[in-house]
Design an enzyme around this catalytic site. Structure first.
Site, PDB file in Angstrom:
ATOM      1  N   ASP A   1       0.859  -1.186   0.000  1.00 32.84           N
ATOM      2  CA  ASP A   1       0.000   0.000   0.000  1.00 32.84           C
ATOM      3  C   ASP A   1       0.894   1.234   0.000  1.00 32.84           C
ATOM      4  O   ASP A   1       1.948   1.246   0.629  1.00 32.84           O
ATOM      5  CB  ASP A   1      -0.901   0.014   1.237  1.00 32.84           C
ATOM      6  CG  ASP A   1      -1.969  -1.072   1.182  1.00 32.84           C
ATOM      7  OD1 ASP A   1      -2.321  -1.505   0.071  1.00 32.84           O
ATOM      8  OD2 ASP A   1      -2.446  -1.495   2.256  1.00 32.84           O
TER       9      ASP A   1
ATOM     10  N   ASP B   1      -6.997  -1.679  -4.554  1.00 31.81           N
ATOM     11  CA  ASP B   1      -8.105  -1.370  -3.648  1.00 31.81           C
ATOM     12  C   ASP B   1      -9.073  -0.379  -4.280  1.00 31.81           C
ATOM     13  O   ASP B   1     -10.298  -0.508  -4.146  1.00 31.81           O
ATOM     14  CB  ASP B   1      -7.568  -0.808  -2.330  1.00 31.81           C
ATOM     15  CG  ASP B   1      -6.686  -1.797  -1.586  1.00 31.81           C
ATOM     16  OD1 ASP B   1      -6.881  -3.022  -1.773  1.00 31.81           O
ATOM     17  OD2 ASP B   1      -5.799  -1.360  -0.826  1.00 31.81           O
TER      18      ASP B   1
END
Length: 247
Positions: free
Chosen positions: A181, A195
């Site tokens: 991330d 995501d």
């Protein structure tokens, strides 16, 4: 006397002449004339020809929709994969880069959990869920005729594949890999482009469902159950209609 007897014998209706009076059937030796029956006319739109044409048209539309789904999924997957490779090579282990002041920054974080850092102790479970989502999407795609649904499922598939790749090939091991991330939003979460694709695809699915649109191209109206599966195919063969490419 003989003349009178002959006259009586030859008289019509006498017992001696009744057999001769019965007409005999004549046997004709002439060849019979064969009358050609008119050829059967081709079936109309509601017959086998129309049904085959309608079925072929639906199959062509379904192939195009699956092509859109795969193209969207591949694009989302490649963008996610490329962004992760770039930020790991350039940003990991370095200070965060400000994009929009302190509101949005880029910083690499290895996430063992689900999207937005949830469930960090359930890495293997989320790996299985991602794999199951991919299987479900592919099963739905077998009866896909709606263009918006193709885009939505493509986003979901690309995002799921992006994070599943991290689960399988990144440290600390297969099925337990940590997802990369790097997009950090202040007071919100740290996430990646996979995501984002999943969230956008999910929102689109909710909107389509709220409209009553189904993956097979039918629209559900309140009080009238939408025809799906074999019912939709039967209806299309009974009265074939042009397939709407926008649905």
């Amino acid at each position: 006397m003989y003349t009178a007897a002959e006259r009586i014998i030859s008289t019509s209706g006498s017992p001696q002449t009744q057999d001769e009076a019965v007409p005999t059937a004549r046997v004709s030796h002439e060849p019979e004339t064969v009358v050609d029956e008119p050829a059967a006319e081709p079936a109309g739109p509601s017959g086998p020809v129309g049904a085959t044409a309608a079925s072929g048209a639906r199959a062509a539309v379904r192939r195009r929709r699956i092509g859109v789904l795969l193209a969207v999924a591949l694009l989302a997957y490649l963008i996610d994969l490329g962004s992760k490779l770039l930020v790991v090579a350039r940003l990991e282990g370095r200070p965060a880069i400000q994009v929009v002041g302190d509101v949005m920054t880029f910083q690499v974080i290895r996430n063992p959990g689900a999207a937005f850092g949830m469930g960090q102790a359930m890495t293997v479970v989320f790996t299985g869920i991602a794999a199951a989502v991919i299987v479900v999407i592919w099963r739905i795609a077998r009866r896909l005729y709606s263009l918006p649904w193709a885009v939505a499922l493509g986003l979901l598939l690309g995002g799921a594949l992006g994070n599943l790749t991290d689960r399988l090939f990144r440290a600390p091991g297969v099925f337990r890999g940590h997802v990369v991330d790097f997009i950090s939003v202040q007071h919100f979460a740290v996430f990646n482009l996979a995501d984002s694709a999943i969230v956008c695809g999910g929102i689109l699915v909710v909107l389509l469902s709220f409209r009553g649109s189904n993956p097979d191209g039918t629209v559900h109206q309140p009080g009238k159950p939408a025809k799906t599966g074999s019912e939709a195919d039967t209806a299309s063969t009974d009265a074939p209609k042009p397939v709407d490419d926008t649905e």
